[in-house]
Design an enzyme around this catalytic site. Structure first.
Site, PDB file in Angstrom:
ATOM      1  N   ASP A  97      -3.302  68.200  95.574  1.00  0.00           N
ATOM      2  CA  ASP A  97      -3.584  67.180  96.586  1.00  0.00           C
ATOM      3  C   ASP A  97      -3.381  67.791  97.983  1.00  0.00           C
ATOM      4  OD1 ASP A  97      -3.401  63.746  96.447  1.00  0.00           O
ATOM      5  OD2 ASP A  97      -3.140  64.767  98.363  1.00  0.00           O
TER       6      ASP A  97
ATOM      7  N   ASN B   2      -4.268  54.653  90.997  1.00  0.00           N
ATOM      8  CA  ASN B   2      -4.519  53.463  91.817  1.00  0.00           C
ATOM      9  C   ASN B   2      -5.930  52.931  91.591  1.00  0.00           C
ATOM     10  OD1 ASN B   2      -1.973  53.843  93.035  1.00  0.00           O
ATOM     11  ND2 ASN B   2      -2.842  55.268  94.517  1.00  0.00           N
TER      12      ASN B   2
ATOM     13  N   GLN C 278      -5.859  52.456  96.385  1.00  0.00           N
ATOM     14  CA  GLN C 278      -6.914  53.457  96.156  1.00  0.00           C
ATOM     15  C   GLN C 278      -7.661  53.711  97.463  1.00  0.00           C
ATOM     16  OE1 GLN C 278      -9.847  52.475  93.097  1.00  0.00           O
ATOM     17  NE2 GLN C 278     -10.657  54.571  93.089  1.00  0.00           N
TER      18      GLN C 278
ATOM     19  N   HIS D 107      -9.201  59.004  89.614  1.00  0.00           N
ATOM     20  CA  HIS D 107      -8.337  60.182  89.567  1.00  0.00           C
ATOM     21  C   HIS D 107      -6.931  59.763  89.176  1.00  0.00           C
ATOM     22  CE1 HIS D 107      -8.347  58.553  93.649  1.00  0.00           C
ATOM     23  NE2 HIS D 107      -7.072  58.899  93.707  1.00  0.00           N
TER      24      HIS D 107
ATOM     25  N   HIS E 157      -2.911  60.849  89.685  1.00  0.00           N
ATOM     26  CA  HIS E 157      -1.954  61.671  90.419  1.00  0.00           C
ATOM     27  C   HIS E 157      -0.881  62.158  89.459  1.00  0.00           C
ATOM     28  CE1 HIS E 157      -3.052  60.156  94.556  1.00  0.00           C
ATOM     29  NE2 HIS E 157      -3.524  59.154  93.834  1.00  0.00           N
TER      30      HIS E 157
END
Ligand code: AMP
Ligand code: ZN
Length: 135
Positions: free
Chosen positions: A32, A88, A95, A101, A103
């Site tokens: 990230d 999210n 989000q 995706h 995390h």
């Protein structure tokens, strides 16, 4: 399926550079850009799905298996003390990139990662309402 305006479609396809930790036919795993902690990574499917609500079942299953494999490997590399898997769905839930995706957030004892919530109390009327509506 792909969305030409989606940054994660481009990252997953390798068209935009990223710090890729892993890749297979279905997913790319990247670091990230604004990590919550050292080693914060994202599992991104190569096909475009807005979020969990429309993610294809087979990919949903594969994503969790991949999260398991990646976190087991990364916790040795990072020497972290735990992991949060966060995912999210929609703006109300935080989000910001509307391509599914997951995390993977490494946790270190005493870190200042701000995940959590105020613990409420399960109200009887809420419980009854939810259980009844689900019938
Ligand atoms: P979410 O809020 O769950 O949609 O998470 C989006 C995440 O994507 C955030 O943690 C961002 O820091 C991360 N992000 C956005 N753009 C990029 C990028 N180009 N490369 C890596 N991570 C990104
Ligand atoms: Zn996309």
């Amino acid at each position: 399926m792909r969305d030409d305006n989606c940054i994660f479609c481009k990252i997953a396809a390798g068209e935009i550079p990223s710090a890729a930790l892993y890749e297979d036919e279905d997913f790319r795993v990247i670091l990230d850009l604004s990590p919550a902690s050292k080693g914060h990574a994202l599992i991104i499917p190569k096909e475009h799905y807005r979020n969990l609500f429309d993610l294809e079942d087979g990919l949903a299953a594969k994503a969790l298996v991949l999260a398991k494999k990646m976190t087991i490997k990364l916790k040795d590399v990072l020497e972290c003390d735990g992991y949060n898997i966060v995912q999210n769905n929609e703006e109300a839930a935080g989000q910001t990139v509307f391509h599914f995706h997951m995390h993977m957030i490494p946790r270190y004892k005493g870190d200042k990662v701000g995940l959590g919530w105020h613990m409420g109390k399960l109200e009887e009327k809420d419980k009854e309402e939810i259980l009844n509506k689900l019938k």
